[in-house]
Scaffold this active site. Structure first.
Site, PDB file in Angstrom:
ATOM      1  NE  ARG A  69      46.941  45.895  43.807  1.00 59.06           N
ATOM      2  CZ  ARG A  69      46.610  46.573  44.786  1.00 59.06           C
ATOM      3  NH1 ARG A  69      45.544  47.528  44.931  1.00 59.06           N
ATOM      4  NH2 ARG A  69      47.189  46.095  46.351  1.00 59.06           N
ATOM      5  CB  THR A  70      47.667  39.217  41.646  1.00 55.61           C
ATOM      6  OG1 THR A  70      48.497  39.988  41.601  1.00 55.61           O
ATOM      7  CG2 THR A  70      47.944  37.953  40.760  1.00 55.61           C
ATOM      8  CE  LYS A  99      44.561  18.921  58.132  1.00 57.59           C
ATOM      9  NZ  LYS A  99      43.525  18.146  57.461  1.00 57.59           N
ATOM     10  NE  ARG A 120      51.033  37.229  44.549  1.00 54.23           N
ATOM     11  CZ  ARG A 120      50.504  38.364  44.492  1.00 54.23           C
ATOM     12  NH1 ARG A 120      50.259  39.025  45.557  1.00 54.23           N
ATOM     13  NH2 ARG A 120      50.922  39.150  43.495  1.00 54.23           N
ATOM     14  CG  HIS A 157      53.937  39.539  39.920  1.00 55.90           C
ATOM     15  ND1 HIS A 157      52.697  38.968  39.085  1.00 55.90           N
ATOM     16  CD2 HIS A 157      53.175  40.295  40.827  1.00 55.90           C
ATOM     17  CE1 HIS A 157      51.570  39.244  39.732  1.00 55.90           C
ATOM     18  NE2 HIS A 157      51.973  40.120  40.713  1.00 55.90           N
TER      19      HIS A 157
HETATM   20  C1  NCD Z   1      52.938  43.132  43.743  1.00 56.21           C
HETATM   21  C2  NCD Z   1      53.443  41.955  44.050  1.00 56.21           C
HETATM   22  O1  NCD Z   1      52.838  41.245  44.734  1.00 56.21           O
HETATM   23  O2  NCD Z   1      54.396  41.665  43.638  1.00 56.21           O
HETATM   24  N1  NCD Z   1      51.641  43.494  43.980  1.00 56.21           N
HETATM   25  C3  NCD Z   1      50.615  43.232  42.980  1.00 56.21           C
HETATM   26  O3  NCD Z   1      50.787  41.919  42.569  1.00 56.21           O
HETATM   27  N2  NCD Z   1      50.091  43.878  42.181  1.00 56.21           N
HETATM   28  C4  NCD Z   1      53.661  44.387  44.233  1.00 56.21           C
HETATM   29  C5  NCD Z   1      53.797  44.592  45.863  1.00 56.21           C
HETATM   30  O4  NCD Z   1      53.273  43.581  46.753  1.00 56.21           O
HETATM   31  O5  NCD Z   1      54.333  45.343  46.372  1.00 56.21           O
END
Ligand code: NCD
Length: 368
Positions: A69-70, A99, A120, A157
């Site tokens: 999703r993100t 590397k 991320r 997040h």
């Molecule tokens: C979440 C995350 O990555 O923290 N997912 C997301 O971004 N929608 C939740 C999860 O991974 O459980």
């Protein structure tokens, strides 16, 4: 077509060229403007008339952890606003990270190609570290490149919390005073709830939060204290059955399996060597790993099925409660629940697009 930007949105200027690292950067005024803009983005997407606010802009997605999703919502948001997205083909595992390249060097490199970087990473604090690298380069290139934290380990997040709060207000109206919001599951490791509990407190929402988790996965005290210090009541319980009938929102989280080994390594290191795992040499770390993995697997299995929100459980919830989940859900919410009117998690997914469109346009100062 009416311009997407309204004169009332001067608050969004505060986001121009800012790194987005934590929800603590937001104010109630900025949130209100951002949510208003997201609403207009929603209408424009619905009618198929989005404005090319990000034309000629390139956004880099750097994902060191899995994401559906993100990653895709940032890509979709960029492209719907006429911008373009770059990422290493096949993900970060095919970049020079494998590397041994440092995060600093990777970020500085991406910075040379992109106008903003969505990051991320599995390590808490990595987004801030990336922002430092980008700032160091800003000095020499004279060109600011915002870093957007798309999840830093067990830390925060922030963009998920923005879309979560937007979704709650989308359902209950801008004033959510008086609501009771339950957080369920792995509250220790789930970064989405860390950001959301803080954002509710920052937005001065007069809501009550109920944290429902096994003791071993309870909400870290720093977040509970953050909320309480801003006069937001927080209750803690392990009993979903007892709590569910009093909730307006139930926010379910996944047991974060991938965090358990690291936690076990930390605990064992403290127990065996009396020092944090980062201070150990490679040989000592290797010696601890098999036991850490074994303990983690057992702990995960014990925690995994603690709470299941199935139709039976939902029969005890209010008729107008909403069920949220950042997803993936794994097994906390069976698919049969999806047809229940209270299942709101795909609406939440959709709102992620509008919030990220609004955020990118603001951060890249593209609102005219
Ligand atoms: C979440 C995350 O990555 O923290 N997912 C997301 O971004 N929608 C939740 C999860 O991974 O459980």
């Amino acid at each position: 077509m009416a311009a997407v930007y309204s004169a009332a949105d001067t608050h969004l200027k505060q986001l121009a060229y800012q790194h987005i690292l934590t929800v603590e950067q937001f104010t109630p005024e900025v949130l209100e403007s951002l949510f208003g803009l997201a609403q207009r983005m929603d209408r424009q997407v619905e009618t198929g008339h989005t404005e090319p606010l990000l034309a000629n802009r390139v956004i880099a997605n750097a994902f060191y952890e899995p994401s559906t999703r993100t990653d895709l919502s940032f890509q979709s948001a960029t492209q719907r606003l006429g911008g373009r997205v770059i990422s290493t083909a096949g993900g970060v595992q095919y970049s020079s990270v494998t590397k041994g390249e440092s995060l600093h060097d990777t970020i500085k490199t991406i910075d040379c190609y992109a106008d903003a970087i969505v990051l991320r990473h599995p390590t808490r604090g990595s987004a801030r570290e990336a922002a430092e690298a980008a700032d160091a380069l800003r000095m020499s290139l004279h060109r600011p490149t915002p870093i957007i934290n798309a999840g830093d380990g067990t830390g925060e997040h922030p963009t998920q919390a923005l879309l979560d709060l937007y979704t709650i207000k989308d359902r209950f109206g801008a004033n959510i005073d008086g609501l009771t919001i339950g957080f369920l599951g792995d509250l220790r490791n789930g970064r989405t709830v860390h950001s959301l509990i803080k954002l509710l407190a920052i937005d001065h929402c007069h809501v009550k939060v109920v944290c429902i988790a096994p003791e071993s996965l309870s909400m870290p005290s720093e977040y509970v204290e953050f909320a309480r210090s801003r006069e937001m009541p927080v209750e803690e319980t392990q009993d979903l059955q007892e709590a569910i009938g009093g909730l307006d929102v139930l926010y379910v989280t996944r047991v974060q399996r991938e965090r358990f080994v690291a936690q076990e390594m930390d605990d064992l290191s403290a127990k065996v060597y009396g020092m944090p795992v980062d201070a150990l040499d490679a040989q000592r770390k290797d010696a601890l790993r098999p036991l850490a993995e074994q303990n983690a697997a057992q702990e995960y299995l014990a925690a995994r099925d603690t709470y299941v929100v199935d139709p039976m459980m939902l029969s005890q919830a209010r008729k107008n409660m909403i069920l949220l989940h950042p997803l993936p859900r794994v097994n906390a919410i069976p698919e049969e629940v999806d047809t229940d009117d209270r299942a709101y998690y795909f609406r939440q997914v959709q709102n992620g697009l509008y919030i990220r469109m609004a955020l990118l346009a603001s951060v890249l100062d593209c609102l005219r």
